[in-house]
Write a protein that holds these residues in place. Structure first.
Motif, PDB file in Angstrom:
ATOM      1  N   PHE A  71       0.847  -1.123   0.026  1.00  0.00           N
ATOM      2  CA  PHE A  71      -0.082  -0.157   0.004  1.00  0.00           C
ATOM      3  C   PHE A  71       0.950   1.502  -0.070  1.00  0.00           C
ATOM      4  O   PHE A  71       1.885   1.210   0.778  1.00  0.00           O
ATOM      5  CB  PHE A  71      -0.891  -0.095   1.149  1.00  0.00           C
ATOM      6  CG  PHE A  71      -2.035  -1.036   1.242  1.00  0.00           C
ATOM      7  CD1 PHE A  71      -3.088  -0.748   1.100  1.00  0.00           C
ATOM      8  CD2 PHE A  71      -1.777  -2.356   1.546  1.00  0.00           C
ATOM      9  CE1 PHE A  71      -4.377  -1.680   1.089  1.00  0.00           C
ATOM     10  CE2 PHE A  71      -2.543  -3.425   1.712  1.00  0.00           C
ATOM     11  CZ  PHE A  71      -3.916  -3.000   1.332  1.00  0.00           C
ATOM     12  N   ALA A  72       0.361   2.247  -0.755  1.00  0.00           N
ATOM     13  CA  ALA A  72       1.019   3.646  -0.655  1.00  0.00           C
ATOM     14  C   ALA A  72       0.166   4.543   0.265  1.00  0.00           C
ATOM     15  O   ALA A  72      -1.102   4.598   0.078  1.00  0.00           O
ATOM     16  CB  ALA A  72       1.082   4.128  -2.008  1.00  0.00           C
ATOM     17  N   PHE A  73       0.950   5.195   1.188  1.00  0.00           N
ATOM     18  CA  PHE A  73       0.277   6.170   2.340  1.00  0.00           C
ATOM     19  C   PHE A  73       0.884   7.389   1.910  1.00  0.00           C
ATOM     20  O   PHE A  73       2.242   7.748   1.932  1.00  0.00           O
ATOM     21  CB  PHE A  73       0.442   5.610   3.412  1.00  0.00           C
ATOM     22  CG  PHE A  73      -0.097   6.273   4.612  1.00  0.00           C
ATOM     23  CD1 PHE A  73      -1.301   7.028   4.533  1.00  0.00           C
ATOM     24  CD2 PHE A  73       0.630   6.620   5.493  1.00  0.00           C
ATOM     25  CE1 PHE A  73      -1.766   7.867   5.572  1.00  0.00           C
ATOM     26  CE2 PHE A  73       0.258   7.833   6.569  1.00  0.00           C
ATOM     27  CZ  PHE A  73      -0.922   8.238   6.561  1.00  0.00           C
ATOM     28  N   HIS A  74       0.015   8.625   1.933  1.00  0.00           N
ATOM     29  CA  HIS A  74       0.853   9.943   1.800  1.00  0.00           C
ATOM     30  C   HIS A  74       0.723  10.390   3.257  1.00  0.00           C
ATOM     31  O   HIS A  74      -0.367  10.901   3.863  1.00  0.00           O
ATOM     32  CB  HIS A  74      -0.088  10.735   0.976  1.00  0.00           C
ATOM     33  CG  HIS A  74       0.541  12.172   0.789  1.00  0.00           C
ATOM     34  ND1 HIS A  74       0.166  13.103  -0.245  1.00  0.00           N
ATOM     35  CD2 HIS A  74       1.353  12.695   1.650  1.00  0.00           C
ATOM     36  CE1 HIS A  74       0.794  14.117  -0.121  1.00  0.00           C
ATOM     37  NE2 HIS A  74       1.519  14.094   1.045  1.00  0.00           N
ATOM     38  N   LYS A  75       2.083  10.335   4.015  1.00  0.00           N
ATOM     39  CA  LYS A  75       1.926  10.392   5.291  1.00  0.00           C
ATOM     40  C   LYS A  75       2.213  11.997   5.376  1.00  0.00           C
ATOM     41  O   LYS A  75       2.884  12.583   4.947  1.00  0.00           O
ATOM     42  CB  LYS A  75       3.448   9.911   5.850  1.00  0.00           C
ATOM     43  CG  LYS A  75       3.612  10.247   7.346  1.00  0.00           C
ATOM     44  CD  LYS A  75       5.131   9.935   7.827  1.00  0.00           C
ATOM     45  CE  LYS A  75       5.428  10.414   8.835  1.00  0.00           C
ATOM     46  NZ  LYS A  75       5.545  11.922   9.165  1.00  0.00           N
ATOM     47  N   PRO A  76       1.286  12.544   6.358  1.00  0.00           N
ATOM     48  CA  PRO A  76       1.431  14.005   6.827  1.00  0.00           C
ATOM     49  C   PRO A  76       2.371  14.045   7.762  1.00  0.00           C
ATOM     50  O   PRO A  76       2.821  13.328   8.360  1.00  0.00           O
ATOM     51  CB  PRO A  76      -0.090  14.408   7.341  1.00  0.00           C
ATOM     52  CG  PRO A  76      -0.823  13.045   7.073  1.00  0.00           C
ATOM     53  CD  PRO A  76       0.285  11.853   6.876  1.00  0.00           C
ATOM     54  N   SER A  77       2.861  15.438   7.686  1.00  0.00           N
ATOM     55  CA  SER A  77       3.824  15.873   8.896  1.00  0.00           C
ATOM     56  C   SER A  77       3.185  15.660  10.215  1.00  0.00           C
ATOM     57  O   SER A  77       1.935  15.754  10.319  1.00  0.00           O
ATOM     58  CB  SER A  77       4.215  17.290   8.748  1.00  0.00           C
ATOM     59  OG  SER A  77       5.081  17.717   9.643  1.00  0.00           O
ATOM     60  N   GLY A  78       3.763  15.514  11.380  1.00  0.00           N
ATOM     61  CA  GLY A  78       3.546  15.168  12.601  1.00  0.00           C
ATOM     62  C   GLY A  78       2.857  13.878  13.148  1.00  0.00           C
ATOM     63  O   GLY A  78       2.024  13.736  14.043  1.00  0.00           O
ATOM     64  N   LEU A  79       3.406  12.687  12.432  1.00  0.00           N
ATOM     65  CA  LEU A  79       2.906  11.586  12.572  1.00  0.00           C
ATOM     66  C   LEU A  79       4.417  10.796  12.964  1.00  0.00           C
ATOM     67  O   LEU A  79       5.203  10.570  12.104  1.00  0.00           O
ATOM     68  CB  LEU A  79       1.971  10.864  11.606  1.00  0.00           C
ATOM     69  CG  LEU A  79       0.777  11.470  11.445  1.00  0.00           C
ATOM     70  CD1 LEU A  79       0.146  10.670  10.185  1.00  0.00           C
ATOM     71  CD2 LEU A  79      -0.128  11.268  12.572  1.00  0.00           C
ATOM     72  N   ILE A  80       4.151   9.754  13.845  1.00  0.00           N
ATOM     73  CA  ILE A  80       5.246   9.015  14.111  1.00  0.00           C
ATOM     74  C   ILE A  80       5.016   7.659  13.406  1.00  0.00           C
ATOM     75  O   ILE A  80       3.986   7.176  13.341  1.00  0.00           O
ATOM     76  CB  ILE A  80       5.328   8.655  15.649  1.00  0.00           C
ATOM     77  CG1 ILE A  80       5.766   9.764  16.499  1.00  0.00           C
ATOM     78  CG2 ILE A  80       6.219   7.318  15.901  1.00  0.00           C
ATOM     79  CD1 ILE A  80       6.906  10.309  16.499  1.00  0.00           C
ATOM     80  N   THR A  81       6.179   7.377  12.681  1.00  0.00           N
ATOM     81  CA  THR A  81       6.128   5.889  12.036  1.00  0.00           C
ATOM     82  C   THR A  81       6.415   4.750  12.946  1.00  0.00           C
ATOM     83  O   THR A  81       7.626   4.277  12.975  1.00  0.00           O
ATOM     84  CB  THR A  81       7.191   5.885  10.791  1.00  0.00           C
ATOM     85  OG1 THR A  81       6.979   6.999  10.117  1.00  0.00           O
ATOM     86  CG2 THR A  81       6.976   4.569   9.971  1.00  0.00           C
ATOM     87  N   ALA A  82       5.365   4.452  13.690  1.00  0.00           N
ATOM     88  CA  ALA A  82       5.524   3.459  14.686  1.00  0.00           C
ATOM     89  C   ALA A  82       4.153   2.910  15.065  1.00  0.00           C
ATOM     90  O   ALA A  82       3.248   3.676  15.019  1.00  0.00           O
ATOM     91  CB  ALA A  82       6.468   3.856  15.912  1.00  0.00           C
ATOM     92  N   GLU A  83       3.970   1.857  15.847  1.00  0.00           N
ATOM     93  CA  GLU A  83       2.606   1.392  16.208  1.00  0.00           C
ATOM     94  C   GLU A  83       2.290   2.447  17.690  1.00  0.00           C
ATOM     95  O   GLU A  83       0.944   2.613  17.868  1.00  0.00           O
ATOM     96  CB  GLU A  83       2.607   0.010  16.604  1.00  0.00           C
ATOM     97  CG  GLU A  83       2.774  -1.033  15.322  1.00  0.00           C
ATOM     98  CD  GLU A  83       2.306  -2.320  15.609  1.00  0.00           C
ATOM     99  OE1 GLU A  83       1.370  -2.515  16.493  1.00  0.00           O
ATOM    100  OE2 GLU A  83       2.846  -3.273  15.059  1.00  0.00           O
ATOM    101  N   ARG A  84       3.143   2.750  18.433  1.00  0.00           N
ATOM    102  CA  ARG A  84       2.631   3.577  19.490  1.00  0.00           C
ATOM    103  C   ARG A  84       3.976   4.562  19.721  1.00  0.00           C
ATOM    104  O   ARG A  84       5.129   4.038  19.539  1.00  0.00           O
ATOM    105  CB  ARG A  84       2.309   2.548  21.005  1.00  0.00           C
ATOM    106  CG  ARG A  84       3.459   1.600  20.931  1.00  0.00           C
ATOM    107  CD  ARG A  84       3.011   0.704  22.338  1.00  0.00           C
ATOM    108  NE  ARG A  84       1.982  -0.076  21.741  1.00  0.00           N
ATOM    109  CZ  ARG A  84       1.957  -1.163  20.947  1.00  0.00           C
ATOM    110  NH1 ARG A  84       3.328  -1.685  20.913  1.00  0.00           N
ATOM    111  NH2 ARG A  84       1.202  -1.874  20.642  1.00  0.00           N
TER     112      ARG A  84
END
Length: 251
Positions: A71-84
């Motif tokens: 899947f391709a996701f357009h990640k916005p600024s302000g999000l951590i690349t982790a489950e928690r």
């Protein structure tokens, strides 16, 4: 427990393919006594199986692996690349709950994007595909656009093709192009294959630039294109298989 077969694939590889975790993480789970075959807890990952029949993780049966999905996701600024996040900051999974269709399998991010970095983040249910795409030896190119403040010439950027060492860390060849424009706030497109931690920012800061926006636009043959911020889309299975085959042939 009956004798285990000597043919097939190593159990860590099978569990990674099933999306349980990456192969390295599965090996840690085995060391922690969390994986069993036909009720017998494993103490080594050096076991080959024809299938995951009878395999449990934390006492739960493992479902047969699905076909590799990407899947391709357009990640916005302000999000951590982790489950928690221990600090309580929002993660990519917060946004993905609304962006992905229902019944989507557990997905793992391919590489990471920093908290303030935007753009293309690939996610897969296949731990082997994830690992292959992340390994520097695979040579999968990642392309970024960085908006940076300061003075730099194209000649300085061309020198990055030879690689650069910063604070004892060696960064490999980087293709960098200064986009047209004027002023001291300029866009620079950069393509690299290693993807070391904060590589783009560190290299540009080494050149005396201050990065104020960073966007990943491509990972391998997959592009961000016009995917809206915060949205996700599944990549066609035929494109995933073609890419997998190219990885196996070597790049």
């Amino acid at each position: 427990m009956p004798a285990l077969p000597e043919t097939g694939d190593r159990i860590a590889k099978l569990l990674a393919r099933a999306g349980v975790a990456s192969r390295r993480e599965v090996e840690r789970m085995i060391a922690d006594g969390r994986v069993a075959v036909d009720g017998k807890v494993l103490d080594t990952p050096a076991i080959k199986l024809e299938s995951l029949k009878g395999v449990t993780v934390d006492g739960n049966a493992v479902a047969a692996p699905e076909a590799p999905r990407l899947f391709a996701f357009h990640k916005p600024s302000g999000l951590i690349t982790a489950e928690r996040d221990p600090a309580g900051r929002p993660t990519i999974y917060t946004a993905l709950r609304n962006a992905l269709p229902k019944n989507t399998p557990r997905l793992m991010p391919v590489g990471r994007l920093d908290f303030t970095t935007e753009g293309l983040l690939l996610l897969t249910n296949d731990g082997e595909l994830k690992r292959a795409m992340e390994l520097p030896a695979s040579g999968v190119p990642r392309t970024y656009r960085a908006r940076a403040f300061g003075d730099v010439s194209q000649a300085q950027l061309d020198d990055l093709m030879e690689g650069v060492t910063i604070d004892g860390v060696r960064y490999g060849s980087i293709e960098a192009d200064l986009e047209r424009g004027s002023g001291r706030n300029r866009w620079i497109e950069m393509t690299l294959t290693e993807g070391k931690n904060r590589e783009v920012r560190r290299v540009l800061e080494h050149l005396g630039l201050k990065v104020n926006r960073l966007l990943r636009t491509a990972y391998g043959p997959f592009e961000l294109a016009d995917l809206p911020r915060g949205q996700a889309v599944e990549i066609r299975q035929s494109d995933v298989e073609r890419f997998r085959k190219s990885l196996k042939r070597g790049r």
